[in-house]
Design an enzyme around this catalytic site. Structure first.
Site, PDB file in Angstrom:
ATOM      1  N   GLU A  67       3.302   5.866  -6.827  1.00 60.18           N
ATOM      2  CA  GLU A  67       2.666   4.816  -6.023  1.00 60.18           C
ATOM      3  C   GLU A  67       2.382   5.283  -4.598  1.00 60.18           C
ATOM      4  OE1 GLU A  67       5.047   2.760  -9.270  1.00 60.18           O
ATOM      5  OE2 GLU A  67       5.440   4.365  -7.813  1.00 60.18           O
ATOM      6  N   PHE A 129      14.925  -8.774 -12.779  1.00 63.22           N
ATOM      7  CA  PHE A 129      14.599  -7.362 -13.006  1.00 63.22           C
ATOM      8  C   PHE A 129      13.354  -6.967 -12.217  1.00 63.22           C
ATOM      9  CE2 PHE A 129      12.292  -4.122 -15.570  1.00 63.22           C
ATOM     10  CZ  PHE A 129      13.201  -3.086 -15.407  1.00 63.22           C
ATOM     11  N   GLN A 130      13.475  -5.910 -11.451  1.00 63.63           N
ATOM     12  CA  GLN A 130      12.411  -5.365 -10.607  1.00 63.63           C
ATOM     13  C   GLN A 130      11.876  -6.377  -9.602  1.00 63.63           C
ATOM     14  OE1 GLN A 130       9.492  -3.300 -13.103  1.00 63.63           O
ATOM     15  NE2 GLN A 130      10.696  -1.430 -12.909  1.00 63.63           N
ATOM     16  N   LYS A 179       3.748 -13.277 -11.338  1.00 63.36           N
ATOM     17  CA  LYS A 179       3.188 -13.102 -12.675  1.00 63.36           C
ATOM     18  C   LYS A 179       2.628 -14.413 -13.224  1.00 63.36           C
ATOM     19  CE  LYS A 179       4.150 -10.277 -16.731  1.00 63.36           C
ATOM     20  NZ  LYS A 179       5.158  -9.451 -17.445  1.00 63.36           N
ATOM     21  N   MET A 492       7.987  23.500  11.301  1.00 60.11           N
ATOM     22  CA  MET A 492       8.042  22.840  12.593  1.00 60.11           C
ATOM     23  C   MET A 492       9.479  22.572  13.018  1.00 60.11           C
ATOM     24  SD  MET A 492       6.303  21.886  15.149  1.00 60.11           S
ATOM     25  CE  MET A 492       4.578  21.615  14.739  1.00 60.11           C
TER      26      MET A 492
END
Length: 577
Positions: A67, A129-130, A179, A492
Site C-alpha cells: 500500500e 478484525f482489521q 462496508k 548520508m
C-alpha cells in the site's frame, strides 16, 4: 459509452440513478476524470473492487505490491501530471500502510485522494478484525479526511475530497468508507464541488501589497530571488521567467522548485539549502532584499534562523497564509497564487541589470567548482562518483528526463547535478525525506507522462525499502529506468557519522544482495557497472531500451556530499570540504 451517459440511460430521471455505494464510488472517480488509480484489495474494500472490475475498460487499476507503493505511485503521477493522484486500500494494516505517503504528500503539497475500506458501521469501536481508527491516525497528515458511514453521503464527500485535494495549496485527502455504506443503495447524483464554507483556497491579491513589493524591488541594490514548488503548483513558470528576466535579479531554487526554470538560464544561480550551492547560500546573508516565491523557509534552507538574512528586507509571495511569518519574519507578504501575483507585479517592475551583484554569484561558483564540482563530475580517482553518473544521465537524455530520486546522498547529488529544460521534472521526497519513495513514484511518473523518459536514481538503502515494486513495474510493463548507486552504506547517515561522530559507523554498513539477480528475477533487463570505462555505454544502453531497465552502479564507498551546512549552523558557515 461515456460513464455519465451510461448513468443517465440507466436512471429513472436524467439526474439520478439507484446504485450501491460501491458503484457510486466508481462513478464519482469517473466524474472527476480519474482514469488510473493505485491500490491493493482486501476484505473491507472488496465491494468497491468488485465494481471496479466491471469498469476496468474505463478506470485502470494498478496492483502495487504494498500500500505504501500505491500512495507513492499516486504521488509520482500527481507531481508529473498536475492532476489528483488516487490510491485505494483496505482497512486496518492496509490503511495504516498509507500513512507515510500521506505525510509525505502533506508536507510536499501533493494532491492525492486515498480511499480506504472500513468495518461495518455497527462494528466501529469494537476492535473488530482489521479495524483501526484511520481517521484519528491520519488527521495530522492530511489536508482533510472523512469517514463515510451512510451510502447517501458518498457523492458529496467524494466531490469535496477532490476539490480540497487540488485547490489552493494542494494536499492529501483520505476518505474512509464503512462496508455497509458500500453495500447499501442510494439515488446517485454527482455535482462537482465548487467551494467549501469557511475555506478560501486562494487569497485575493492585494493591489497595495503588490505595489509596495514593486517599489522595494525597484529600489534594491542586491535583490535575490529564492523560488520553490509553489511556482510549479501554481503553473507560474512563465511568469517567474518573465519577472527574473525583466528585473535582472539572480534566482535560486529549493529542491522542490528545481525545474521551474531552465537549469542553464543565466540568471538561475543554483540551489539553496544544506547541500545547495556555495554562492546561493553565502550570499543569502549579503543581499539587501530577499524575494521568496512559493517556498516555506524550511529549516534545511534557512539553517540557523537567528542568523538568516538579518541584513535584508524580505518579501514573501505565498498562497498559504499559515506559512507567512511561521519561520522567518518578513517585511511584506503578497498572498495569492504565484501566477496571478507575479502577473500583476510584472508591469510595475523596472527593467534593470544587476551585473556586478550577479558576478558575486559567479565568483562563488568558480570557488565551488574548483573545490567540489570538478571532483564530483569529472573525477581523477579510480572509483566512480555519483556526480559523474548523473552527468552521464544528463547527456544521454539531453536534460529532458524526469528524474525521480529517493532520499540520501544520491538525492542531494541528483538535485545538485541533474539539469532540466522542462517543468515538473524533478520528483523527490522533500519535506519528509521518505526512503523508499523513488521506485513507486517513478512508476506513477512514467504512467503520467509515457512520452517522457523517467529515470529513478536510488541508493542501495532506500531501494530495498520498496524493492517489491519491481513486480508492479514488470506486471504493468512500464518502461521505467532504474539506477541504483550502490556504496554498501546508508551513505548520508555515514557522512554525518564521519564528520560529527568520529567515524563511528553505527548500523550504517550494508551487506547487500545481488541486485542484478533480483531485478532479473522480476524479468527486467539488468546490468552492473563497476568501472568508468563502461559507464557511458551502459547508460546509453539503458536509455535506448524500450523496456524497463535496471542499472546498478558501484560507486565510491566513502564519498561525501559537499558543500554542506552543518546542522544548526548559519548559511554563511557552509563548508566546501
Amino acid at each position: 459509452m461515456e460513464p455519465v451517459k451510461a448513468m443517465q440511460k440507466a436512471s429513472a430521471t436524467p439526474e439520478t440513478m439507484n446504485v450501491t455505494g460501491a458503484e457510486a464510488i466508481i462513478h464519482c472517480l469517473l466524474a472527476e476524470g480519474v482514469d488510473i488509480l493505485y491500490g491493493y484489495p482486501g476484505g473491507a474494500i472488496m465491494p468497491v473492487y468488485d465494481e471496479l472490475f466491471k469498469f476496468k475498460d474505463q478506470l485502470h487499476h494498478v496492483l502495487t505490491r504494498h500500500e505504501q507503493g500505491a500512495v507513492h505511485a499516486a504521488q509520482g503521477f500527481a507531481r508529473v501530471s498536475g492532476r489528483v493522484g488516487v490510491a485505494m486500500a483496505t482497512s486496518g494494516p492496509g490503511a495504516t500502510n498509507l500513512v507515510t505517503g500521506l505525510a509525505d504528500a502533506q508536507i510536499d503539497s501533493t494532491p492525492v485522494v486515498c480511499i480506504t475500506g472500513q468495518v461495518p458501521r455497527h462494528l466501529l469501536g469494537s476492535d473488530a478484525f482489521q479495524e483501526t481508527d484511520i481517521i484519528g491516525i491520519s488527521t495530522p497528515v492530511t489536508k482533510w479526511n472523512y469517514q463515510i458511514t451512510r451510502a447517501e453521503e458518498i457523492p458529496e464527500i467524494m466531490a469535496k475530497a477532490f476539490y480540497i485535494a487540488r485547490s489552493g495549496r494542494p494536499g492529501p485527502v483520505l476518505v474512509d468508507i464503512t462496508k455497509n455504506a458500500q453495500f447499501d443503495s442510494l439515488d446517485f447524483q454527482y455535482k462537482p464541488c465548487k467551494g467549501v464554507r469557511s475555506y478560501t483556497p486562494i487569497p485575493e491579491p492585494d493591489a497595495d501589497a503588490i505595489a509596495r513589493a514593486a517599489e522595494m524591488i525597484n529600489q534594491a541594490k542586491k535583490p535575490y530571488i529564492v523560488y520553490g514548488q509553489g511556482v510549479i503548483l501554481g503553473e507560474a513558470e512563465e511568469e517567474l521567467k518573465a519577472f527574473v528576466e525583466k528585473s535582472g535579479i539572480p534566482a535560486a531554487w529549493t529542491i522542490l522548485g528545481l525545474s521551474a526554470m531552465d537549469s542553464d538560464h543565466p540568471l538561475n544561480v543554483g540551489m539553496v539549502g544544506m547541500h545547495g550551492n556555495y554562492g546561493p547560500n553565502v550570499l543569502t546573508n549579503e543581499c539587501d532584499l530577499l524575494i521568496a516565491i512559493g517556498m516555506r523557509f524550511d529549516d534545511r534552507v534557512t539553517g540557523n534562523l537567528e542568523t538568516y538574512a538579518k541584513q535584508a528586507r524580505i518579501i514573501h509571495f505565498e498562497i498559504d497564509p499559515a506559512e507567512v511569518n511561521k519561520n522567518v519574519k518578513v517585511d511584506l507578504a503578497v498572498l495569492g497564487n504565484a501566477k496571478e501575483t507575479l502577473s500583476l507585479l510584472l508591469p510595475q517592475v523596472e527593467a534593470r541589470s544587476h551585473e556586478a551583484w550577479l558576478g558575486e554569484f559567479r565568483k562563488k561558483y568558480e570557488e565551488e567548482y574548483a573545490s567540489v564540482i570538478r571532483k564530483d563530475v569529472t573525477p581523477d580517482k579510480p572509483g566512480l562518483t555519483m556526480g559523474e553518473v548523473v552527468a552521464q544521465i544528463n547527456k544521454a537524455t539531453d536534460h529532458r528526463a524526469v528524474i525521480v530520486s529517493d532520499v540520501g546522498q544520491h538525492q542531494m547529488i541528483a538535485c545538485r547535478y541533474a539539469k532540466f529544460r522542462e517543468s515538473k521534472s524533478n520528483i523527490t521526497s522533500g519535506g519528509l525525506g521518505t526512503m523508499g519513495f523513488a521506485l513507486p513514484a517513478a512508476l506513477g511518473a512514467k504512467m503520467a507522462a509515457p512520452q517522457r523518459e523517467v529515470v529513478a536514481i536510488i541508493g542501495d538503502g532506500g531501494f530495498q525499502m520498496n524493492i517489491q515494486e519491481l513486480g508492479t513495474i514488470f506486471q504493468t510493463r512500464t518502461p521505467v529506468k532504474i539506477v541504483v548507486l550502490n556504496n554498501d552504506f546508508l551513505g548520508m547517515v555515514r557522512q554525518w557519522q564521519e564528520l560529527f561522530f568520529d567515524k563511528r559507523y553505527a548500523s550504517t554498513v550494508m551487506t547487500n544482495p545481488d541486485f542484478v539477480k533480483i531485478a532479473e528475477g522480476y524479468y527486467l533487463k539488468a546490468r552492473r557497472v563497476e568501472d568508468r570505462a563502461s559507464l557511458a555505454e551502459a547508460v546509453e544502453e539503458m536509455i535506448a531500451s524500450e523496456d524497463a531497465y535496471f542499472l546498478e552502479v558501484r560507486v565510491e564507498k566513502e564519498d561525501n556530499v559537499f558543500p554542506m551546512i552543518p546542522s544548526g549552523a548559519s548559511v554563511s558557515d557552509i563548508r566546501l570540504k
